[in-house]
Design an enzyme around this catalytic site. Sequence first.
Site: not given
Length: 438
Positions: A176, A228, A312
């Site tokens: 997180h 979002d 990533s």
Amino acid sequence: MKRYPLSACPLLLLGILSPHLMAGEPGGGFLEDSRLVLNQRNFYFHRNYLNNPGGQNRREEWAHGLTLDYVSGYTRGTLGLGVDAYANLGLKLDSGRGRTGTDLLPVDSQGRPEDEYSELGGAVKLRLSRSVLKYGSQTPLNPVFGTDNARLFAPRAIGFSFNSREVDDLLLDAGHFTAGNDGNSTNSDGALKALYAQVETRRVNYAGFLWTPSEGASLSAYSSRFDDIWRQHYLSVSQRLQLDAERSLTFDLNLYRTLDGGRQLAGEIDNTTWSAAVRYGQGPHALTLAHQRVHGDEPFDYLGFDRQSGASIFLANSVQVLDFNAPNERSWQLRYDLDLAAFGVPGLSFMSRYVSGDHIDDSHYRGGSNGAYGRYGEDGKRWERDIELRYLVQSGPAKDLSVRLRQASIRSSSEVARADTADNNELRVIIDYPLQLL
């Protein structure tokens, strides 16, 4: 965590360690399992643009970076406490106002490169059995949220991570994160972004696993959410077959599925991207063939920071300069590797690859209110050629020093060049020298 001037680094590091030093902890604990490494990186970067629409025809900088990296052991007991800390110092060796933009050095408000920059950061960690919870400034690396080290220093992400190896051959990984900073920045509260859309999120969550059931085999699956912006899922399978003492065959498959989420800050996203590669090795030689496809009218997007990209993107054709991730792009790669130890030069290796992409088309992009994507046109093409020579010192006082020469050339059709990276020839010379001090 807060960054500090480099002059404060030794005092702060001593402050972190002093309670444990005073406790005189016995062997196998916090200090005895500690590691202190000084990494030095000397980096020369030259990129010559051809018909650059932005007007800057050359980017050229030379810099030297030092990183003092401390990784502690854990206090004794059922629940172990530890700390990781680092101090970075970047020095300008050569640059100029008209040659910036390599991301080796920060640039001031007048467009001039800084002479030096520094920062200090760290993280605290808790260990229970074979599981570790960590909070602070970190460099996670996984298919949906990864930092890299492609310049002087790796970007850093600030937040929580959890890793567990309670079961042999199985890694559980979760995180997180709420902020980050570029490797050439001292901003401790920078943005986490969708790299190609250049829109920010203030919260990223991910979870996944890596399973290695046998030697040469692996299965990995991850899922992430950039608040979002998108929900992204990843699956990979890899298998290495040892045909005999000299020959091997390796198969790799990587698959991403990305869908918009929340307020759709990057617009509508409905993207499936995959790559498949096969590598044949025989003695010191290896030949790799890879194919990659993007199914979607927007590019395959991934983690970015204020200016730099993350890592990533676990796809076969994400190479030195280009990712070959444009809308509907199809790309092929041919790569050759050679280990020259077999010819009497241990530590010397050579690599060359050529990647060609076509069918780039976002003319059917449905878009979004911010116009984050939709710039590639239709029937676009491009290619990249990379050559790398690397030498790693095998023994003696300079053991583990490495020198890399990396050359790349890219060419694209006009609209693709404007949307992504303009045609250029590039040279990087990178010298790394780690010294273990503790």
